[in-house]
Design a protein around this motif. Sequence first.
Motif, PDB file in Angstrom:
ATOM      1  N   ALA A  53       6.233  -6.471  -7.561  1.00  0.00           N
ATOM      2  CA  ALA A  53       6.373  -7.299  -8.769  1.00  0.00           C
ATOM      3  C   ALA A  53       5.036  -7.278  -9.491  1.00  0.00           C
ATOM      4  N   GLY A  78       2.919 -14.041   0.004  1.00  0.00           N
ATOM      5  CA  GLY A  78       1.893 -14.111   1.042  1.00  0.00           C
ATOM      6  C   GLY A  78       0.502 -14.330   0.483  1.00  0.00           C
ATOM      7  N   LYS A 104       1.493 -15.854  23.950  1.00  0.00           N
ATOM      8  CA  LYS A 104       1.081 -15.301  22.654  1.00  0.00           C
ATOM      9  C   LYS A 104       1.961 -14.103  22.273  1.00  0.00           C
ATOM     10  N   THR A 107       0.009 -20.048   7.952  1.00  0.00           N
ATOM     11  CA  THR A 107       0.308 -19.483   9.266  1.00  0.00           C
ATOM     12  C   THR A 107       1.793 -19.154   9.311  1.00  0.00           C
ATOM     13  N   CYS A 108       2.181 -18.293  10.239  1.00  0.00           N
ATOM     14  CA  CYS A 108       3.599 -18.056  10.476  1.00  0.00           C
ATOM     15  C   CYS A 108       4.234 -19.296  11.055  1.00  0.00           C
ATOM     16  N   GLN A 109       3.446 -19.999  11.845  1.00  0.00           N
ATOM     17  CA  GLN A 109       3.935 -21.207  12.502  1.00  0.00           C
ATOM     18  C   GLN A 109       4.547 -22.178  11.489  1.00  0.00           C
ATOM     19  N   GLY A 111       7.630 -10.101   3.786  1.00  0.00           N
ATOM     20  CA  GLY A 111       6.799 -10.366   4.965  1.00  0.00           C
ATOM     21  C   GLY A 111       7.555 -11.305   5.882  1.00  0.00           C
ATOM     22  N   TYR A 112       6.817 -12.041   6.688  1.00  0.00           N
ATOM     23  CA  TYR A 112       7.467 -12.896   7.681  1.00  0.00           C
ATOM     24  C   TYR A 112       8.415 -13.896   7.028  1.00  0.00           C
ATOM     25  N   THR A 113       7.990 -14.500   5.917  1.00  0.00           N
ATOM     26  CA  THR A 113       8.817 -15.569   5.358  1.00  0.00           C
ATOM     27  C   THR A 113       9.910 -15.035   4.425  1.00  0.00           C
ATOM     28  N   ASP A 123       2.552 -18.415   2.847  1.00  0.00           N
ATOM     29  CA  ASP A 123       1.156 -18.541   2.414  1.00  0.00           C
ATOM     30  C   ASP A 123       1.023 -18.785   0.913  1.00  0.00           C
ATOM     31  N   ASN A 150       9.963  -5.520  -2.077  1.00  0.00           N
ATOM     32  CA  ASN A 150       8.717  -5.336  -1.314  1.00  0.00           C
ATOM     33  C   ASN A 150       8.175  -3.935  -1.606  1.00  0.00           C
ATOM     34  N   PRO A 151       6.836  -3.771  -1.686  1.00  0.00           N
ATOM     35  CA  PRO A 151       6.293  -2.458  -2.054  1.00  0.00           C
ATOM     36  C   PRO A 151       6.490  -1.381  -0.981  1.00  0.00           C
ATOM     37  N   ARG A 210       1.887  -8.607  10.316  1.00  0.00           N
ATOM     38  CA  ARG A 210       0.513  -9.030  10.003  1.00  0.00           C
ATOM     39  C   ARG A 210      -0.153  -9.727  11.191  1.00  0.00           C
ATOM     40  N   LEU A 211       0.653 -10.383  12.006  1.00  0.00           N
ATOM     41  CA  LEU A 211       0.107 -11.057  13.195  1.00  0.00           C
ATOM     42  C   LEU A 211      -0.607 -10.088  14.118  1.00  0.00           C
ATOM     43  N   GLY A 225       8.704 -10.291  -1.867  1.00  0.00           N
ATOM     44  CA  GLY A 225       7.893 -10.191  -0.649  1.00  0.00           C
ATOM     45  C   GLY A 225       8.771 -10.201   0.591  1.00  0.00           C
TER      46      GLY A 225
HETATM   47  C1  LIG Z   1      -4.874 -10.534  11.967  1.00  0.00           C
HETATM   48  C2  LIG Z   1      -4.035 -11.745  11.670  1.00  0.00           C
HETATM   49  C3  LIG Z   1      -3.559 -12.497  12.725  1.00  0.00           C
HETATM   50  C4  LIG Z   1      -2.769 -13.634  12.482  1.00  0.00           C
HETATM   51  N1  LIG Z   1      -2.317 -14.350  13.538  1.00  0.00           N
HETATM   52  C5  LIG Z   1      -1.533 -15.424  13.334  1.00  0.00           C
HETATM   53  C6  LIG Z   1      -0.983 -16.153  14.438  1.00  0.00           C
HETATM   54  O1  LIG Z   1      -1.281 -15.860  15.609  1.00  0.00           O
HETATM   55  N2  LIG Z   1      -0.152 -17.195  14.180  1.00  0.00           N
HETATM   56  C7  LIG Z   1       0.212 -17.550  12.903  1.00  0.00           C
HETATM   57  O2  LIG Z   1       0.991 -18.482  12.726  1.00  0.00           O
HETATM   58  N3  LIG Z   1      -0.306 -16.886  11.823  1.00  0.00           N
HETATM   59  C8  LIG Z   1      -1.155 -15.832  12.010  1.00  0.00           C
HETATM   60  N4  LIG Z   1      -1.654 -15.137  10.924  1.00  0.00           N
HETATM   61  C9  LIG Z   1      -1.276 -15.575   9.563  1.00  0.00           C
HETATM   62  C10 LIG Z   1       0.116 -15.000   9.190  1.00  0.00           C
HETATM   63  O3  LIG Z   1       0.107 -13.608   9.323  1.00  0.00           O
HETATM   64  C11 LIG Z   1       0.492 -15.382   7.768  1.00  0.00           C
HETATM   65  O4  LIG Z   1       0.432 -16.784   7.642  1.00  0.00           O
HETATM   66  C12 LIG Z   1       1.918 -14.887   7.455  1.00  0.00           C
HETATM   67  O5  LIG Z   1       1.945 -13.479   7.439  1.00  0.00           O
HETATM   68  C13 LIG Z   1       2.411 -15.442   6.129  1.00  0.00           C
HETATM   69  O6  LIG Z   1       3.700 -14.947   5.866  1.00  0.00           O
HETATM   70  P1  LIG Z   1       4.140 -14.654   4.364  1.00  0.00           P
HETATM   71  O7  LIG Z   1       5.550 -14.181   4.418  1.00  0.00           O
HETATM   72  O8  LIG Z   1       3.792 -15.813   3.513  1.00  0.00           O
HETATM   73  O9  LIG Z   1       3.182 -13.468   3.905  1.00  0.00           O
HETATM   74  P2  LIG Z   1       3.118 -11.964   4.449  1.00  0.00           P
HETATM   75  O10 LIG Z   1       3.621 -11.867   5.832  1.00  0.00           O
HETATM   76  O11 LIG Z   1       1.737 -11.502   4.166  1.00  0.00           O
HETATM   77  O12 LIG Z   1       4.125 -11.181   3.514  1.00  0.00           O
HETATM   78  C14 LIG Z   1       3.921 -11.015   2.115  1.00  0.00           C
HETATM   79  C15 LIG Z   1       4.754  -9.833   1.674  1.00  0.00           C
HETATM   80  O13 LIG Z   1       4.721  -9.750   0.258  1.00  0.00           O
HETATM   81  C16 LIG Z   1       4.529  -8.398  -0.108  1.00  0.00           C
HETATM   82  N5  LIG Z   1       3.947  -8.358  -1.448  1.00  0.00           N
HETATM   83  C17 LIG Z   1       2.664  -8.606  -1.795  1.00  0.00           C
HETATM   84  N6  LIG Z   1       2.505  -8.455  -3.125  1.00  0.00           N
HETATM   85  C18 LIG Z   1       3.730  -8.127  -3.612  1.00  0.00           C
HETATM   86  C19 LIG Z   1       4.216  -7.879  -4.921  1.00  0.00           C
HETATM   87  N7  LIG Z   1       3.419  -7.934  -6.005  1.00  0.00           N
HETATM   88  N8  LIG Z   1       5.539  -7.601  -5.072  1.00  0.00           N
HETATM   89  C20 LIG Z   1       6.369  -7.556  -3.999  1.00  0.00           C
HETATM   90  N9  LIG Z   1       5.951  -7.804  -2.736  1.00  0.00           N
HETATM   91  C21 LIG Z   1       4.645  -8.073  -2.550  1.00  0.00           C
HETATM   92  C22 LIG Z   1       3.610  -7.847   0.960  1.00  0.00           C
HETATM   93  O14 LIG Z   1       3.659  -6.435   0.991  1.00  0.00           O
HETATM   94  C23 LIG Z   1       4.206  -8.499   2.219  1.00  0.00           C
HETATM   95  O15 LIG Z   1       5.244  -7.719   2.742  1.00  0.00           O
HETATM   96  C24 LIG Z   1      -2.464 -14.014  11.134  1.00  0.00           C
HETATM   97  C25 LIG Z   1      -2.955 -13.249  10.068  1.00  0.00           C
HETATM   98  C26 LIG Z   1      -3.735 -12.141  10.319  1.00  0.00           C
HETATM   99  C27 LIG Z   1      -4.245 -11.314   9.145  1.00  0.00           C
END
Ligand SMILES: Cc1cc2nc3c(=O)[nH]c(=O)nc-3n(C[C@H](O)[C@H](O)[C@H](O)COP(=O)(O)OP(=O)(O)OC[C@H]3O[C@@H](n4cnc5c(N)ncnc54)[C@H](O)[C@@H]3O)c2cc1C
Length: 394
Positions: A82, A110, A360, A292-294, A16-18, A278, A41-42, A49-50, A14
């Motif tokens: 994956a 995520g 923001k 959250t991203c926070q 994403g942010y983390t 997440d 990542n796909p 996502r924010l 993944g």
């Molecule tokens: C509209 C919206 C607004 C938001 N606003 C806020 C905010 O203001 N403040 C805040 O703190 N949080 C906010 N959030 C929440 C925040 O976006 C998430 O908490 C954050 O993205 C989590 O990060 P992550 O890396 O865990 O997951 P993600 O950022 O979702 O990344 C997951 C990654 O894994 C990849 N993935 C998924 N399945 C697979 C697989 N099988 N194999 C390989 N890769 C895969 C995905 O493609 C993605 O790139 C918001 C969410 C949304 C939807």
Amino acid sequence: MNATTNTHEIAVLGAGYTGMMAAVRLARRTRKLNVRITLVNPSERFTERLRMHQVAAGQELADHRIPDLLAGSGVVFHRAAAIALDAAARVVTLDDGGALHYDTLIYALGSHTDTTAVPGADDHAWTLDDPRRARRFSQRLTEIAAAAGTVTVVGGGLTGIEAATEIAEAHPGLTVTLIGAAEPGNMMGDKARAHLERALDRLRIVRRTGAQVAKVLPDAVRLTTGELIASDLTLWTAGVTVSPLAGQVGIAVDERGRIITDTTLRSVSHPEILPIGDAAAIRMPFGVLHGTCQSGIPTAAYTADALARRLRGKTVRAFRFGYFHQPVSLGRKDAVIQFTNADDTPRRWYLKGRAAVAYKEMVSASPVPTYKLSKHVTMQAQLSNGGRATRALA
Ligand SMILES: Cc1cc2nc3c(=O)[nH]c(=O)nc-3n(C[C@H](O)[C@H](O)[C@H](O)COP(=O)(O)OP(=O)(O)OC[C@H]3O[C@@H](n4cnc5c(N)ncnc54)[C@H](O)[C@@H]3O)c2cc1C
């Protein structure tokens, strides 16, 4: 461990942010060690996502390519999803036919919107999970706005509020209804909530507080009371769920499928698996962190630092985290920021209007430059300890 080269193989699932944060920070921290970091990542595109509610309302985002963000870091990017995990053999199966062996797995898959709880949601409601779908939603929105149609946003949490306000501001001719079990902004203090209420009034967003959706139809939403609310387009933001990958193979997960961690963010059943963001169920003195991203970015920074220390044979301190804000955009011209105690309860201070918009935007824009910086600089910020200390609560 690769027997011939003695390389410690680290797979990060993944980007994403983390996952991005963990990969680039770990690469910097381990540049003198014999490790290989592969990030899976796909898509090649980094999904902000924010900002998905902005895409849904018709805005174009910057195009951040993951290989560009990783350039010079030494992290290997593998474009794939994956699809299976063999936790005993330490192998991830990928949807391109490949298999990835790991010594350490950083699990950063995520979460996504849960559309399974209510009949019809999966078939007829849209979500903010995928940028391409969000763009198609924005096109449908433009068509419906031309006919002064109706849009329903289900979920009165921060994502629902941000989506409803963004849509109403971009398309003032639409009737936008926000449905939620609780009053919008119920976790905020009185003043911040009053500002939020004024913004919802100004944007003429209809609120159905305390309402529960029983079924989503192609052109309406039926409440549990039997009432039908006309809805040309329905956007579902109520509740999230996670990938079943970990739970399917006996890794200890909580009732929501998130991997349960110890105090140093290792899986309690498989310590070579490090869940972040997440996808992780991380308990603090005040409860389990919500997605959250926070909180997610500090879990990634901490995990990168902790793994680098362990690979050097050093000890690791427990992860600590405390919330500090609830930032909420209210369209492009307004926002409200509620500052919080470590346990996410509201403090006295809040920001509104222009100052809140700037705050923001700074928060939403900060991850990408942080990744770029983390490739070149060893950052010793509070991040590695997980944001604001929770010592007072411990
Ligand atoms: C509209 C919206 C607004 C938001 N606003 C806020 C905010 O203001 N403040 C805040 O703190 N949080 C906010 N959030 C929440 C925040 O976006 C998430 O908490 C954050 O993205 C989590 O990060 P992550 O890396 O865990 O997951 P993600 O950022 O979702 O990344 C997951 C990654 O894994 C990849 N993935 C998924 N399945 C697979 C697989 N099988 N194999 C390989 N890769 C895969 C995905 O493609 C993605 O790139 C918001 C969410 C949304 C939807």
